[in-house]
Design an enzyme around this catalytic site. Sequence first.
Site, PDB file in Angstrom:
ATOM      1  N   SER A 281      45.413  44.406   7.789  1.00  0.00           N
ATOM      2  CA  SER A 281      46.038  44.766   9.064  1.00  0.00           C
ATOM      3  C   SER A 281      47.102  43.791   9.546  1.00  0.00           C
ATOM      4  O   SER A 281      47.914  44.145  10.386  1.00  0.00           O
ATOM      5  CB  SER A 281      44.959  44.925  10.129  1.00  0.00           C
ATOM      6  OG  SER A 281      44.329  43.689  10.359  1.00  0.00           O
TER       7      SER A 281
ATOM      8  N   HIS B  74      42.563  51.298   8.185  1.00  0.00           N
ATOM      9  CA  HIS B  74      43.999  51.312   8.488  1.00  0.00           C
ATOM     10  C   HIS B  74      44.794  52.167   7.490  1.00  0.00           C
ATOM     11  O   HIS B  74      46.009  52.303   7.632  1.00  0.00           O
ATOM     12  CB  HIS B  74      44.588  49.898   8.478  1.00  0.00           C
ATOM     13  CG  HIS B  74      44.387  49.154   9.750  1.00  0.00           C
ATOM     14  ND1 HIS B  74      45.087  49.430  10.904  1.00  0.00           N
ATOM     15  CD2 HIS B  74      43.549  48.141  10.064  1.00  0.00           C
ATOM     16  CE1 HIS B  74      44.707  48.608  11.866  1.00  0.00           C
ATOM     17  NE2 HIS B  74      43.764  47.817  11.385  1.00  0.00           N
TER      18      HIS B  74
ATOM     19  N   LYS C 260      41.109  55.136  14.719  1.00  0.00           N
ATOM     20  CA  LYS C 260      42.517  54.817  14.469  1.00  0.00           C
ATOM     21  C   LYS C 260      43.299  56.124  14.234  1.00  0.00           C
ATOM     22  O   LYS C 260      43.429  56.908  15.159  1.00  0.00           O
ATOM     23  CB  LYS C 260      42.630  53.814  13.326  1.00  0.00           C
ATOM     24  CG  LYS C 260      42.059  52.452  13.757  1.00  0.00           C
ATOM     25  CD  LYS C 260      42.190  51.346  12.755  1.00  0.00           C
ATOM     26  CE  LYS C 260      41.751  50.035  13.372  1.00  0.00           C
ATOM     27  NZ  LYS C 260      40.656  49.388  12.665  1.00  0.00           N
TER      28      LYS C 260
HETATM   29  C1  LIG Z   1      39.403  48.656  12.951  1.00  0.00           C
HETATM   30  C2  LIG Z   1      38.658  48.312  11.750  1.00  0.00           C
HETATM   31  C3  LIG Z   1      37.259  48.386  11.708  1.00  0.00           C
HETATM   32  C4  LIG Z   1      36.446  48.696  12.926  1.00  0.00           C
HETATM   33  O1  LIG Z   1      36.505  50.045  13.262  1.00  0.00           O
HETATM   34  P1  LIG Z   1      35.751  50.548  14.558  1.00  0.00           P
HETATM   35  O2  LIG Z   1      35.432  51.964  14.274  1.00  0.00           O
HETATM   36  O3  LIG Z   1      36.711  50.368  15.699  1.00  0.00           O
HETATM   37  O4  LIG Z   1      34.547  49.700  14.724  1.00  0.00           O
HETATM   38  C5  LIG Z   1      36.625  48.134  10.503  1.00  0.00           C
HETATM   39  N1  LIG Z   1      37.324  47.793   9.399  1.00  0.00           N
HETATM   40  C6  LIG Z   1      38.663  47.697   9.415  1.00  0.00           C
HETATM   41  C7  LIG Z   1      39.388  47.331   8.152  1.00  0.00           C
HETATM   42  C8  LIG Z   1      39.373  47.938  10.581  1.00  0.00           C
HETATM   43  O5  LIG Z   1      40.697  47.824  10.587  1.00  0.00           O
END
Ligand SMILES: *Cc1c(COP(=O)(O)O)cnc(C)c1O
Length: 395
Positions: free
Chosen positions: A183, A211, A242
Amino acid sequence: MYNDFQKHLQTTLQEIKDAGLYKNERVIITPQSSAIKVEGGVDVINFCANNYLGLADNPELIQAAKERMDSRGYGMASVRFICGTQDTHKQLEKAVSDFFGTEDTILYAACFDANGGLFEPLLTEQDAIISDALNHASIIDGVRLCKAVRYRYKNGDMADLEQQLIAAQAQRFRIIATDGVFSMDGNVCPLDKIYELAQKYNALVMVDESHSAGVVGKTGHGVTELYNMRGKVEIITGTLGKAFGGSVGGFTTGRKEIIDLLRQRSRPYLFSNSIPPMIAAAGLKTFELLTRDNTLQDRLHANTDYFVTRMKAAGFDIKPTQSAICAVMLYDARLSQEFAAALQQEGIYVTGFYYPVVPQGQARIRVQLSAAHTTEQLDKGIAAFIKVAKALNVL
Ligand SMILES: *Cc1c(COP(=O)(O)O)cnc(C)c1O
């Protein structure tokens, strides 16, 4: 008792502030979108949400959620295995499996829980986890909760991964764990090479598509699409928070025995509430939208190309990216904060990242593109970047 502890906390908080690391939350007073209003009534163009496909305020998702709330109620008041499973949950699990070409899926309240509850039920101290050094905090925590022997390889470094795999031959079973898209830079994991090494050294592969799902690959099916590896990796985790609507919810999808054992033993699944029916229904609608046509995915890819190409042409130092993340490198921490503040004055909403979120001397502004951005919004963003860069002697 609290007096002493309070002083301790106050000191700690002051240390965070003195280091310039105290996080203030900015308040939005509109739905999440590419154009938002923040407290004080200021209109800004949003370039820092994970709202990759612009679904966070999508009318079809909202409608699906409303209808399901009317027909199935507000909450489940139960974990899944007691009385927290409706048909909607099963349908969503099926939709996730179909999307990724996997055998079965288990839902969680968040991907943080999916990763937190993944390793401990599957592996013991006889086994090994080989983890990319830049993996998400939830993978790191999941690994910590598991007794397996831990190995770490440098981000995307296949020579190092091979060394760790050789060392891990001492254990019974091995899982390589990696983010699909990292990210902070926006780079994609070399999943084809990881898979090759996994075959050579008898390891399973787990990839977190948080992501990358909805974003990477021609139809947004994630890194397994990008590398033409649909159905090959044993474990995929991801989020509904996301690209897939931006609400809450996570999942693990993959080999059916793995999913079956997680349903029996994964603690965040067994001891935490079921996601509400409306979230499951909106999730289902998301997968219907993404497989109906490729409009949103195409627009996201076009927007990302448009933005990155013009930023590079303007002379900005951009990290190589294969995702909807565009890291504009400034290197200096203070500069990154000044730059972000100046952009906000120009109506552009971004966040400057610096140590310890990124390595020392690698401060940057992370821009996240969305299918919701109009060309006019992208042009305004680019123009503001150029104006601020000239004022701050970056260009
Ligand atoms: C955002 C993210 C998470 C967490 O996701 P949530 O559903 O908000 O808990 C886990 N792993 C990665 C790689 C992320 O970017």
